[in-house]
Motif scaffolding. Structure first.
Motif, PDB file in Angstrom:
ATOM      1  N   GLN A  37     -49.154 -37.390  37.604  1.00 59.30           N
ATOM      2  CA  GLN A  37     -47.929 -37.805  36.926  1.00 59.30           C
ATOM      3  C   GLN A  37     -48.277 -38.668  35.727  1.00 59.30           C
ATOM      4  O   GLN A  37     -48.679 -39.827  35.872  1.00 59.30           O
ATOM      5  N   ILE A  38     -48.128 -38.100  34.548  1.00 53.13           N
ATOM      6  CA  ILE A  38     -48.325 -38.834  33.303  1.00 53.13           C
ATOM      7  C   ILE A  38     -47.054 -39.598  32.991  1.00 53.13           C
ATOM      8  O   ILE A  38     -45.944 -39.127  33.296  1.00 53.13           O
ATOM      9  N   LEU A  39     -47.191 -40.768  32.387  1.00 53.08           N
ATOM     10  CA  LEU A  39     -46.046 -41.630  32.093  1.00 53.08           C
ATOM     11  C   LEU A  39     -44.954 -40.854  31.359  1.00 53.08           C
ATOM     12  O   LEU A  39     -45.221 -40.190  30.362  1.00 53.08           O
ATOM     13  N   GLY A  40     -43.730 -40.920  31.909  1.00 56.46           N
ATOM     14  CA  GLY A  40     -42.599 -40.253  31.272  1.00 56.46           C
ATOM     15  C   GLY A  40     -42.431 -38.795  31.644  1.00 56.46           C
ATOM     16  O   GLY A  40     -41.522 -38.122  31.152  1.00 56.46           O
ATOM     17  N   GLN A  41     -43.318 -38.298  32.503  1.00 60.00           N
ATOM     18  CA  GLN A  41     -43.267 -36.901  32.933  1.00 60.00           C
ATOM     19  C   GLN A  41     -43.015 -36.823  34.432  1.00 60.00           C
ATOM     20  O   GLN A  41     -43.185 -37.803  35.156  1.00 60.00           O
ATOM     21  N   GLY A  42     -42.634 -35.641  34.886  1.00 61.89           N
ATOM     22  CA  GLY A  42     -42.558 -35.420  36.317  1.00 61.89           C
ATOM     23  C   GLY A  42     -43.922 -35.082  36.877  1.00 61.89           C
ATOM     24  O   GLY A  42     -44.838 -34.733  36.132  1.00 61.89           O
ATOM     25  N   PRO A  43     -44.088 -35.186  38.181  1.00 60.65           N
ATOM     26  CA  PRO A  43     -45.377 -34.829  38.790  1.00 60.65           C
ATOM     27  C   PRO A  43     -45.718 -33.363  38.533  1.00 60.65           C
ATOM     28  O   PRO A  43     -44.847 -32.496  38.575  1.00 60.65           O
ATOM     29  N   LYS A  44     -46.992 -33.121  38.269  1.00 58.01           N
ATOM     30  CA  LYS A  44     -47.485 -31.760  38.048  1.00 58.01           C
ATOM     31  C   LYS A  44     -48.528 -31.444  39.101  1.00 58.01           C
ATOM     32  O   LYS A  44     -49.483 -32.201  39.284  1.00 58.01           O
ATOM     33  N   LEU A  45     -48.373 -30.297  39.761  1.00 64.82           N
ATOM     34  CA  LEU A  45     -49.312 -29.926  40.821  1.00 64.82           C
ATOM     35  C   LEU A  45     -50.683 -29.610  40.234  1.00 64.82           C
ATOM     36  O   LEU A  45     -50.811 -28.800  39.317  1.00 64.82           O
ATOM     37  N   LEU A  46     -51.707 -30.251  40.791  1.00 64.38           N
ATOM     38  CA  LEU A  46     -53.085 -29.933  40.409  1.00 64.38           C
ATOM     39  C   LEU A  46     -53.697 -28.943  41.389  1.00 64.38           C
ATOM     40  O   LEU A  46     -54.325 -27.955  40.990  1.00 64.38           O
ATOM     41  N   ILE A  47     -53.546 -29.234  42.677  1.00 63.34           N
ATOM     42  CA  ILE A  47     -54.166 -28.383  43.679  1.00 63.34           C
ATOM     43  C   ILE A  47     -53.412 -28.521  44.994  1.00 63.34           C
ATOM     44  O   ILE A  47     -52.884 -29.586  45.316  1.00 63.34           O
ATOM     45  N   GLN A  48     -53.353 -27.402  45.721  1.00 60.99           N
ATOM     46  CA  GLN A  48     -52.704 -27.371  47.030  1.00 60.99           C
ATOM     47  C   GLN A  48     -53.678 -26.790  48.046  1.00 60.99           C
ATOM     48  O   GLN A  48     -54.260 -25.725  47.815  1.00 60.99           O
ATOM     49  N   PHE A  49     -53.871 -27.511  49.144  1.00 57.62           N
ATOM     50  CA  PHE A  49     -54.724 -27.050  50.242  1.00 57.62           C
ATOM     51  C   PHE A  49     -53.853 -26.697  51.444  1.00 57.62           C
ATOM     52  O   PHE A  49     -52.841 -27.340  51.703  1.00 57.62           O
ATOM     53  N   GLN A  50     -54.286 -25.684  52.179  1.00 58.74           N
ATOM     54  CA  GLN A  50     -53.727 -25.449  53.505  1.00 58.74           C
ATOM     55  C   GLN A  50     -54.913 -25.448  54.457  1.00 58.74           C
ATOM     56  O   GLN A  50     -55.770 -24.564  54.373  1.00 58.74           O
ATOM     57  N   ASN A  51     -54.925 -26.435  55.324  1.00 66.42           N
ATOM     58  CA  ASN A  51     -56.113 -26.721  56.138  1.00 66.42           C
ATOM     59  C   ASN A  51     -57.296 -26.920  55.186  1.00 66.42           C
ATOM     60  O   ASN A  51     -57.220 -27.746  54.303  1.00 66.42           O
ATOM     61  N   ASN A  52     -58.381 -26.163  55.337  1.00 70.33           N
ATOM     62  CA  ASN A  52     -59.537 -26.356  54.456  1.00 70.33           C
ATOM     63  C   ASN A  52     -59.442 -25.558  53.168  1.00 70.33           C
ATOM     64  O   ASN A  52     -60.173 -25.831  52.216  1.00 70.33           O
ATOM     65  N   GLY A  53     -58.564 -24.549  53.136  1.00 68.87           N
ATOM     66  CA  GLY A  53     -58.572 -23.603  52.032  1.00 68.87           C
ATOM     67  C   GLY A  53     -57.659 -23.983  50.882  1.00 68.87           C
ATOM     68  O   GLY A  53     -56.641 -24.640  51.076  1.00 68.87           O
ATOM     69  N   VAL A  54     -58.035 -23.539  49.686  1.00 67.56           N
ATOM     70  CA  VAL A  54     -57.242 -23.781  48.491  1.00 67.56           C
ATOM     71  C   VAL A  54     -56.173 -22.701  48.357  1.00 67.56           C
ATOM     72  O   VAL A  54     -56.475 -21.510  48.359  1.00 67.56           O
ATOM     73  N   VAL A  55     -54.924 -23.126  48.257  1.00 65.57           N
ATOM     74  CA  VAL A  55     -53.812 -22.192  48.105  1.00 65.57           C
ATOM     75  C   VAL A  55     -53.495 -21.963  46.626  1.00 65.57           C
ATOM     76  O   VAL A  55     -53.207 -20.846  46.202  1.00 65.57           O
ATOM     77  N   ASP A  56     -53.561 -23.050  45.856  1.00 65.58           N
ATOM     78  CA  ASP A  56     -53.211 -22.970  44.428  1.00 65.58           C
ATOM     79  C   ASP A  56     -53.978 -24.037  43.689  1.00 65.58           C
ATOM     80  O   ASP A  56     -53.857 -25.223  44.005  1.00 65.58           O
ATOM     81  N   ASP A  57     -54.777 -23.642  42.732  1.00 65.59           N
ATOM     82  CA  ASP A  57     -55.458 -24.601  41.849  1.00 65.59           C
ATOM     83  C   ASP A  57     -55.340 -24.138  40.401  1.00 65.59           C
ATOM     84  O   ASP A  57     -56.204 -24.437  39.575  1.00 65.59           O
ATOM     85  N   SER A  58     -54.279 -23.408  40.111  1.00 67.95           N
ATOM     86  CA  SER A  58     -54.128 -22.801  38.797  1.00 67.95           C
ATOM     87  C   SER A  58     -53.982 -23.822  37.671  1.00 67.95           C
ATOM     88  O   SER A  58     -54.263 -23.521  36.512  1.00 67.95           O
TER      89      SER A  58
END
Lengths: 114, 113
Positions: A37-58
């Protein structure tokens, strides 16, 4: 029930240095997220894990950012080398598998890059 | 390309009155919408959500309305209380994306006593 724990709360570094953030999700939550979350912005997804695996790191800048979630519990997010534009709050969140978006956020780690 | 837009950076209301926070989205694949509240130096906390199959969801003083044809949703707080003063984020997801949330920039609500 303990919430999402993050550390450190604050970090100040010089550009080109490295930094690591740690997150411990709520017990039983299989899905873990890192948001920027950069000042003045909404949170932006960097990476999502499900258990050990990466679901989204785009949206993870993979030339300088890395994240891991060993054993499907704790996670670390690393930045190396840091740039001025990486100054932000890094939020960790967790949720149940199949949750419809009700994320539980930690208090965040505020990074200042000088 | 902002897919979730909160065009009002701030809103000020009197205690006891209604607060209305607005949110627009552009991605027609979004089918689930949430509002989060954030106090300074804390992480966002979930407030209320609505599925695209509904047009209204109510929880105590908080009601979210969804207008799919206009791609618009709003959060109503009645009556507003000073403790409601916070930044409110609108977020949206589509089930096909593992419920990846896209957030708006937030609206700072100030409720004056």
């Amino acid at each position: 029930e303990a919430g999402v724990a993050q550390s450190p709360r604050y970090k100040i570094i010089e550009k080109r240095q490295s930094v690591a953030f740690w997150c411990n999700p709520i017990s039983g939550h299989a899905t873990l997220y890192w948001y920027q979350q950069i000042l003045g912005q909404g949170p932006k997804l960097l990476i999502q894990f499900q258990n050990n695996g990466v679901v989204d790191d785009s949206q993870l800048p993979k030339d300088r950012f890395s994240a891991e979630r060993l054993k499907g519990v704790d996670s670390t997010l690393k930045i190396q080398p840091a740039k001025l534009e990486d100054s932000a709050v890094y939020l960790c969140a967790s949720s149940f598998i199949g949750g419809t978006g009700e994320l539980f956020f930690g208090e965040g780690s505020r990074l200042t890059v000088l | 390309d902002q897919q979730v837009k909160q065009n009002s950076p701030s809103l000020s209301v009197q205690e006891g009155r209604i607060s209305i926070l607005n949110c627009d989205y552009t991605n027609s694949m979004f089918d689930y919408f949430l509002w989060y509240k954030k106090y300074p130096a804390e992480g966002p906390t979930f407030l209320i959500s609505i599925s695209s199959i509904k047009d209204k969801n109510e929880d105590g003083r908080f009601t979210v309305f969804l207008n799919k044809s206009a791609k618009h949703l709003s959060l109503h707080i009645v009556p507003s209380q000073p403790g409601d003063s916070a930044v409110y984020f609108c977020a949206a997801s589509d089930g096909g994306s593992n419920y990846k949330l896209t957030f708006g920039k937030g609206t700072l609500l100030t409720v004056n006593p």
